[in-house]
Design an enzyme around this catalytic site. Structure first.
Site, short mmCIF file in Angstrom:
data_model
loop_
_atom_site.label_atom_id
_atom_site.label_comp_id
_atom_site.label_asym_id
_atom_site.label_seq_id
_atom_site.Cartn_x
_atom_site.Cartn_y
_atom_site.Cartn_z
N ASP A 1 -14.43 -26.73 -45.16
CA ASP A 1 -14.62 -25.67 -44.16
C ASP A 1 -14.10 -24.34 -44.72
OD1 ASP A 1 -14.84 -24.05 -41.94
OD2 ASP A 1 -13.02 -24.83 -40.99
N ASP B 1 -10.46 -31.46 -43.55
CA ASP B 1 -11.13 -31.20 -42.28
C ASP B 1 -12.07 -32.32 -41.88
OD1 ASP B 1 -11.07 -29.47 -40.14
OD2 ASP B 1 -12.77 -28.27 -40.81
N ASP C 1 -15.84 -19.99 -37.62
CA ASP C 1 -14.75 -20.88 -38.06
C ASP C 1 -14.35 -21.86 -36.96
OD1 ASP C 1 -12.92 -21.94 -39.83
OD2 ASP C 1 -11.34 -20.51 -39.32
N LYS D 1 -11.90 -17.93 -43.83
CA LYS D 1 -10.44 -18.09 -43.75
C LYS D 1 -9.80 -17.21 -44.82
CE LYS D 1 -10.89 -22.92 -42.28
NZ LYS D 1 -10.27 -22.88 -40.95
N GLU E 1 -16.24 -24.32 -36.07
CA GLU E 1 -17.47 -25.06 -36.37
C GLU E 1 -17.38 -26.55 -36.04
OE1 GLU E 1 -14.97 -26.78 -39.00
OE2 GLU E 1 -15.04 -24.66 -38.54
N ARG F 1 -16.28 -28.17 -33.49
CA ARG F 1 -16.74 -28.48 -32.12
C ARG F 1 -18.26 -28.41 -32.03
NH1 ARG F 1 -13.23 -23.66 -29.71
NH2 ARG F 1 -11.97 -24.44 -31.43
N LYS G 1 -14.82 -35.98 -36.60
CA LYS G 1 -15.25 -34.72 -37.21
C LYS G 1 -15.35 -34.91 -38.72
CE LYS G 1 -13.70 -29.96 -38.02
NZ LYS G 1 -12.66 -28.95 -37.77
#
Length: 530
Positions: free
Chosen positions: A304, A324, A384, A311, A386, A388, A299
Site C-alpha cells: 500500500d 497490509d 490511502d 504515504k 483503500e 475498506r 484484507k
C-alpha cells in the site's frame, strides 16, 4: 498485449530475491508421567509461580516439587534463587548446570502471581525454546511446580499452550538470509499434566494451529517484490491442493471481477502493473451435514503506497506496508490449520480481495466515484483509505455465499493502533452474541481483543454530496467510521464482526509478523462446529 507487457515488465524488475526453502521446526511432543528426577535429557524446565518460590524459616522451599529437586541438588537450587533474587515473577528465569541429575541443566521460569491465562503458559514454552536455542539443546522436558489444584481440562489446555509456545519460540523466519542455523530442538516431554489420547489430541491440535500461524507469518513477512497478489493466490491454491479432501479454491481474475461489478475493489487495483486476484477457498467437512456456514474475510493489500494520497513524512510507515495483507495472512493461515484439523458440521469460506495500491496514470484519483458490487457508490476522498474499498466487495461476495456469520480482519486504521497500542486489536460489531463468541475464543487462544463502539451518529461525517458515501470521515473516531463504512456492505440478516489488527500485526521488537488472529479464528470455527 499492452496489459501482458506491463505485467512482464513488472516481473522483470522485481529483483532476483526468492525465498529459500526452509522447513519449519519439527518437534515431537510426548506427555509423560515419570519422576522428574529420573528424566534424562538436556534441559529440565520448571514453571514456577511467586507462591511456589516461598520458603520456610530455614530457607527451604515449601513447594514439594522444588523441595525434591533442591534435596537432590544439595540445596543449590534454593541458594541460587536467593543469590539471583529469583522470585518467580513473569519474565524471570534462572539456569543451573549440574551433574547430579539425569538432565544437564535445570531451568526455573517465572510465571508471575496470576497464572490462569493462556499467554503465561505460551510464554513458558517460548522461554524454554529460547533457553534450548542458546544451549543448543535437542531434547527438553517441561513441568509445573504446582499441578495438584488443576482440573483435567485445565491440564489439557495448559499442555497445548506450552507446546504452542515451544514451537513458535523455536521458529525463525530465515528464508531471506544467506546463512541461518537450524534449530537444535527436536523433542519436548511434558511432565505431570497427564497422559493418554486426550492430551495427545491436544498436542496434535497445537501443532496444527502452529503450522497455520507459521504459514501466516511467512506470508506477512514476505516482501512485496516476492509476494504479489498473484503469488498470494498461488499460495492459497497450494493450501487447497494439499488438503483437497476438504478445501477447494476459486481464483477470480479482473474480467470475472468486472462481471460481478466489483468496482470498489478494482478501483484500488487499477494503478498496479501486478493484476489483482480475488481469492475464495471453501472448506467443507469430510462427512456429515453442514449445520453452520461461516466466512472469514481478510484484507489483502500486498503493498500500500497510499495511491495519490501517498504515504509521506516521518511515521507514515510506508516501509512496513508489506504487512497490509496481515488480515489475509490470518485467514489463509486459519485455512491451513483447519484443513488439518477437519472440524465437522461447519462450512467455511475464506475470502481475500488481493491487490496492490500503487500510483500510475490508470490509478484511482481523489474525488473519483466508484461503484461497489451491491450498487452503492463511494466518493473516494482519500486513496490511502483503500483497504475498506477492497473489503466492501469482499463482504458483498461473502454474504452471497449464504453464510450466517462473517468475521473480517484488516490492518485498517492507524487510529485503532493509536487507541489500543501494539498488542491489542479492536473489535466492532452490532451483534452482542457474535462479540461474546469471538472474545471467548480470543481468551482461549491468548490473543488480545477489545470491543469498540459502533457509534451510528458518526456516520454523518461519511455522507457525500454527490455519492452514497465518502470513504473517510476525518481523523476523529477514524477506526469507528471505518467500521461503519464496512457495515454498509453486509446483509442485515448476516451476523458480522470486524477486527482492526493494525497494531498487533507486527512485533516491533522482533521486526517481523506475529501471525495474529489465526489461533482465535481456528478456536472460533471449532466452537461453531458440531
Amino acid at each position: 498485449m499492452a496489459k501482458r507487457m506491463a505485467h512482464s515488465i513488472a516481473e522483470a524488475t522485481l529483483g532476483l530475491t526468492r525465498p529459500n526453502q526452509i522447513d519449519p521446526p519439527k518437534i515431537t511432543f510426548a506427555a509423560k508421567e515419570i519422576d522428574l528426577l529420573e528424566w534424562k535429557g538436556d534441559i529440565l524446565a520448571v514453571g514456577v509461580t511467586e507462591k511456589d518460590m516461598t520458603k520456610d524459616e530455614n530457607s527451604k522451599f515449601k513447594n514439594l516439587i522444588l523441595q525434591k529437586l533442591d534435596s537432590r541438588l544439595g540445596g543449590l537450587l534454593s541458594e541460587a534463587s536467593s543469590e539471583e533474587d529469583f522470585t518467580g515473577k513473569a519474565g524471570q528465569s534462572t539456569v543451573l548446570r549440574l551433574p547430579n541429575l539425569g538432565s544437564k541443566r535445570v531451568v526455573l521460569i517465572g510465571l508471575g502471581s496470576v497464572i490462569s491465562t493462556t499467554t503465561a503458559y505460551r510464554s513458558l514454552g517460548e522461554a524454554v525454546a529460547a533457553t534450548a536455542k542458546s544451549a543448543q539443546a535437542s531434547n527438553v522436558s517441561i513441568t509445573l511446580a504446582s499441578t495438584t489444584e488443576l482440573s483435567t481440562e485445565s491440564k489439557l489446555s495448559l499442555a497445548s499452550a506450552i507446546a504452542t509456545g515451544a514451537v513458535l519460540g523455536t521458529y525463525e523466519d530465515n528464508r531471506f538470509k544467506l546463512e541461518s542455523k537450524k534449530p537444535a530442538l527436536k523433542s519436548v516431554d511434558i511432565l505431570g499434566l497427564g497422559t493418554g489420547p486426550e492430551i495427545e489430541k491436544k498436542l496434535k491440535y497445537a501443532e496444527d494451529v502452529c503450522s497455520g500461524i507459521i504459514f501466516g507469518k511467512e506470508l506477512a513477512n514476505a516482501p512485496a517484490n516476492v509476494l504479489t497478489p498473484g503469488v498470494l493466490a498461488e499460495e492459497a491454491k497450494k493450501i487447497a491442493s494439499e488438503y483437497s479432501d476438504v478445501l477447494s479454491a476459486t481464483i477470480l481474475d479482473v474480467e470475472q471481477c468486472k462481471e460481478l461489478r466489483m468496482g470498489s475493489y478494482l478501483g484500488v487495483a487499477a494503478a498496479s502493473a501486478n493484476p489483482p486476484h480475488f481469492i475464495h477457498l471453501c472448506y467443507k467437512p469430510p462427512g456429515g451435514a453442514v449445520k453452520t456456514k461461516l466466512a472469514l474475510v481478510g484484507k489483502g493489500l500486498t503493498f500500500d503506497s497510499g495511491g495519490y494520497n501517498i504515504k509521506t513524512g516521518p511515521g507514515c510507515s510506508i516501509e512496513f506496508m508489506k504487512f497490509d495483507m496481515g488480515g489475509s495472512a490470518a485467514v489463509l493461515g486459519a485455512a491451513k490449520a483447519l484443513g488439518q484439523i477437519k472440524p465437522a458440521g461447519v462450512e467455511v469460506h475464506f475470502i481475500v480481495a488481493a491487490c496492490e495500491n500503487m500510483i500510475s496514470g490508470t490509478g484511482m484519483r481523489p474525488g473519483d466515484i466508484v461503484t461497489a458490487s451491491n450498487g452503492k457508490t463511494i466518493e473516494v476522498n482519500n486513496t490511502d483509505a483503500e483497504g475498506r474499498l477492497t473489503l466492501a466487495d469482499a463482504l458483498v461476495y461473502a454474504c452471497n455465499q449464504g453464510v450466517e456469520k462473517i468475521i473480517d480482519l484488516a490492518t485498517l486504521t492507524g487510529a485503532c493502533a493509536v487507541a489500543l497500542g501494539p498488542s491489542i486489536a479492536g473489535v466492532f460489531t452490532p451483534s452482542d452474541d457474535l462479540a461474546n463468541e469471538v472474545l471467548v475464543a480470543s481468551e482461549v487462544s491468548g490473543e488480545k481483543l477489545w470491543r469498540m463502539p459502533l457509534e451510528e451518529s458518526y456516520w454523518e461525517s461519511m455522507k457525500s454530496g454527490v455519492a452514497d458515501m465518502v470513504n473517510t470521515g476525518g481523523r476523529q473516531g477514524g477506526a469507528i467510521t471505518a467500521a461503519l463504512f464496512l457495515k454498509q456492505f453486509v446483509d442485515e440478516k448476516v451476523q458480522w464482526l470486524h477486527i482492526d489488527m493494525a497494531g498487533p500485526v507486527r512485533n516491533d521488537k522482533k521486526k517481523c509478523a506475529t501471525g495474529f488472529g489465526i489461533s482465535t479464528l481456528v478456536t472460533w470455527v471449532l466452537k461453531n462446529s458440531s
